[in-house]
Scaffold this motif. Structure first.
Motif, mmCIF file in Angstrom:
data_model
loop_
_atom_site.group_PDB
_atom_site.id
_atom_site.type_symbol
_atom_site.label_atom_id
_atom_site.label_comp_id
_atom_site.label_asym_id
_atom_site.label_seq_id
_atom_site.Cartn_x
_atom_site.Cartn_y
_atom_site.Cartn_z
ATOM 1 N N LEU A 164 0.846 -1.191 0.000
ATOM 2 C CA LEU A 164 0.000 0.000 0.000
ATOM 3 C C LEU A 164 0.882 1.240 0.000
ATOM 4 O O LEU A 164 1.895 1.302 0.701
ATOM 5 C CB LEU A 164 -0.906 0.023 1.244
ATOM 6 N N TYR A 191 0.460 5.667 -0.040
ATOM 7 C CA TYR A 191 -0.395 6.849 -0.020
ATOM 8 C C TYR A 191 -0.185 7.655 -1.296
ATOM 9 O O TYR A 191 0.915 7.691 -1.853
ATOM 10 C CB TYR A 191 -0.086 7.728 1.195
ATOM 11 N N GLN A 217 -12.093 1.096 4.204
ATOM 12 C CA GLN A 217 -12.497 1.614 2.893
ATOM 13 C C GLN A 217 -13.228 0.538 2.088
ATOM 14 O O GLN A 217 -14.226 0.818 1.417
ATOM 15 C CB GLN A 217 -11.274 2.110 2.116
ATOM 16 N N ARG A 268 -7.122 1.008 7.658
ATOM 17 C CA ARG A 268 -7.842 2.016 6.862
ATOM 18 C C ARG A 268 -8.297 1.428 5.524
ATOM 19 O O ARG A 268 -9.416 1.686 5.067
ATOM 20 C CB ARG A 268 -6.948 3.227 6.639
ATOM 21 N N LYS A 269 -7.444 0.619 4.902
ATOM 22 C CA LYS A 269 -7.814 -0.010 3.633
ATOM 23 C C LYS A 269 -9.005 -0.946 3.824
ATOM 24 O O LYS A 269 -9.930 -0.980 2.990
ATOM 25 C CB LYS A 269 -6.612 -0.775 3.071
ATOM 26 N N THR A 301 -2.578 1.771 8.453
ATOM 27 C CA THR A 301 -2.859 1.950 7.023
ATOM 28 C C THR A 301 -3.631 0.746 6.481
ATOM 29 O O THR A 301 -4.592 0.896 5.712
ATOM 30 C CB THR A 301 -1.545 2.133 6.243
ATOM 31 N N LEU A 316 -5.339 5.579 -1.360
ATOM 32 C CA LEU A 316 -4.335 4.531 -1.216
ATOM 33 C C LEU A 316 -4.180 3.787 -2.537
ATOM 34 O O LEU A 316 -5.172 3.416 -3.173
ATOM 35 C CB LEU A 316 -4.739 3.543 -0.110
ATOM 36 N N GLU A 319 -2.663 0.371 -4.325
ATOM 37 C CA GLU A 319 -2.352 -0.992 -3.887
ATOM 38 C C GLU A 319 -1.760 -1.823 -5.007
ATOM 39 O O GLU A 319 -2.001 -1.575 -6.196
ATOM 40 C CB GLU A 319 -3.617 -1.669 -3.353
#
Length: 512
Positions: free
Chosen positions: A323, A325, A365, A361-362, A358, A376, A378
């Motif tokens: 991942l 940003y 999402q 967070r993914k 992180t 993000l 990926e």
């Protein structure tokens, strides 16, 4: 070596009906390595502020040595500066060379003193401020939750550092840290305050023995009181029945009775009534001895959660995953392999900034519950079960404000059940009327945990759920997770909690 003597201390916040302290007295030695224990909201941080002279109180606090407090309050301007520029503002008598010496004990080079403070990691910031704190001489140091938000490596360094020091009062709920660093405990019990030598484990063992003894004594007195009351009632009934026979008798059935028998019956009744009074005195003695036995007994209710069962297994599958940003040159992590199956509790382990949050967070999402707006990018395989319901506890409590009813309405939670769970987490009813912004950090975290427990979910994601949470509640949550065994992804740096709860650990050090 000096003593801090507290006598008849009484304190409450203006506008509050609850006393934080009421006529308490104790003494502590400024040469001790003192651990400060107690439930969330019981007044630990308040007492530190009283030692600093921040509030007006009744009673006396005699202290002949200066005190210093961690964490230091930094202004926004100081956050933009390097530590070397503002250290003397926080501690006017500090000498830079002493701070550098303390930093070396914490495993850091002096160059971090010359970088903008805001660019330092949480661990580096803590080390700088601890080095400043210990750079003085003859101060009694007040250290409030130094390891919150620190990763395992930083915690270990801070633990070893504090273990080599003395002359401080440490507020912490981390059992591993307390066992390593302290030689005395100061405990805010439910009704009393106690000072005891030893570390957390020795105090906890003693407390369990004391609680068992108090419960056994209470039960013994309760049974004795019940037995005495039954005997007193029987004797009183006999006395009343006997008294009623004084006047009138059947000469056929009671041919041996005469008028002079009345005095004998009266004397017998008086004797039985005297016996009743003696029993009532014994009951009063038993009640008095029973009084206070359970005043400090900590009883934690069994918590519950309702887990949903998803037809797919595993719920989350990640392979050779990275991942990054948006706008960043390098990915946060690369080559991550992770699988979360039903009933597993996977602990994500690694240093701050390695990508644990992180990844969370993914996932949020992917299920449509992340409102951060972060973009993000990926690579690799990321598969998540469709229709997955996630219950999330954020490590950040700063956004909590408003009242409990407003919070429940915003999250569509049953208010009565929500308050019942908070009561099980040792919230007093008076707290329900307050603005959540005025809660202690531990109480705020309990609000988020209670909301998560009320949310039926396939997967529970808890990001540092135990920050600021008291020891009793930590053990209570441990029991909940072991009893119900939910599917869980968690980030937690409390070593003992992670060892108890996690069925597997994924180290992000392998995917940097």
């Amino acid at each position: 070596m000096s003593q801090i003597s507290v006598k008849h201390l009484t304190f409450y916040y203006e506008g509050s009906f609850d006393h934080i302290f009421e006529d308490v007295s104790f003494s502590i030695d400024t040469d001790w390595k003192l651990g400060f224990l107690g439930r969330n909201g019981k007044g630990k941080t308040t007492f530190l502020q009283l030692l600093l002279g921040k509030y007006t109180y009744q009673g006396t606090i005699d202290n002949a040595v200066p005190v210093a407090y961690f964490p230091y309050a930094l202004t926004e301007a100081q956050m933009q500066q390097s530590a070397a520029e503002f250290l003397d503002e926080l501690k006017p008598d500090c000498e830079l060379w002493r701070v550098i010496c303390e930093l070396s004990e914490l495993g850091e080079e002096a160059d971090i003193l010359y970088r903008p403070f805001r660019t330092l990691s949480p661990g580096e910031r803590t080390k700088v401020l601890l080095a400043l704190l210990f750079s003085g001489e003859n101060d009694f140091l007040l250290i409030d939750e130094p390891t919150n938000h620190l990763d395992h490596k930083a915690r270990e360094i801070v633990k070893q550092y504090l273990a080599s020091k003395k002359g401080f009062l440490l507020v912490s709920h981390d059992r591993d840290l307390l066992d390593a660093c302290i030689d005395h405990v100061l405990v805010l019990n439910r009704k009393t305050i106690e000072v005891q030598s030893g570390n957390f484990s020795s105090w906890w063992e003693n407390k369990q023995y004391k609680d068992k003894f108090a419960a056994a004594e209470n039960e013994k007195h309760r049974k004795e009181i019940k037995k005495l009351r039954q005997a007193a009632k029987r004797t009183a009934d006999w006395a009343d029945k006997n008294e009623r026979t004084k006047i009138g008798f059947d000469p056929v059935k009671e041919h041996d009775r005469c008028i002079s028998t009345r005095s004998f019956i009266g004397a017998k009744t008086k004797k039985m009534q005297s016996r009743v009074k003696q029993m009532e005195k014994r009951i009063s003695v038993e009640i008095e001895e029973k009084e206070g036995l359970l005043q400090d007994l900590e009883e934690t209710a069994d918590l519950k959660l309702t887990q949903l069962v998803h037809h797919k297994n595993p719920l989350l599958y990640v392979r050779d995953y990275s991942l990054r940003y948006d706008g960043a040159e390098k990915p946060v992590f690369t080559g991550l392999n992770l699988s979360v199956s039903r009933g597993e509790r996977i602990a994500l382990h690694g240093t701050n900034g390695c990508g644990k949050s992180t990844l969370i967070r993914k996932i949020l999402q992917a299920v449509g519950t992340d409102d951060s707006g972060a973009i993000l990018h990926e690579q690799g395989t990321f598969e998540i079960a469709s229709g997955l319901t996630v219950s999330y506890v954020n490590q950040d409590t700063s956004g909590l404000c408003g009242t409990i009813p407003e919070f429940c309405e915003a999250r569509n939670l049953d208010r009565s059940l929500f308050c019942a769970i908070l009561r099980q987490l040792d919230f007093e009813r008076a707290q329900f009327e307050k603005n959540m912004a005025d809660y202690s950090e531990g109480q705020k975290k309990k609000v988020l945990l209670a909301a998560s427990l009320m949310t039926p979910a396939h997967l529970y994601i808890w990001d540092e759920p135990l920050n600021y949470i008291d020891v009793y509640s930590r053990m209570q949550i441990e029991k909940l997770l072991l009893d119900h065994q939910p599917t869980m992804l968690l980030v937690e740096h409390d070593v003992r909690f992670r060892e108890q709860i996690a069925t597997a650990t994924v180290s992000f050090a392998d995917f940097g």
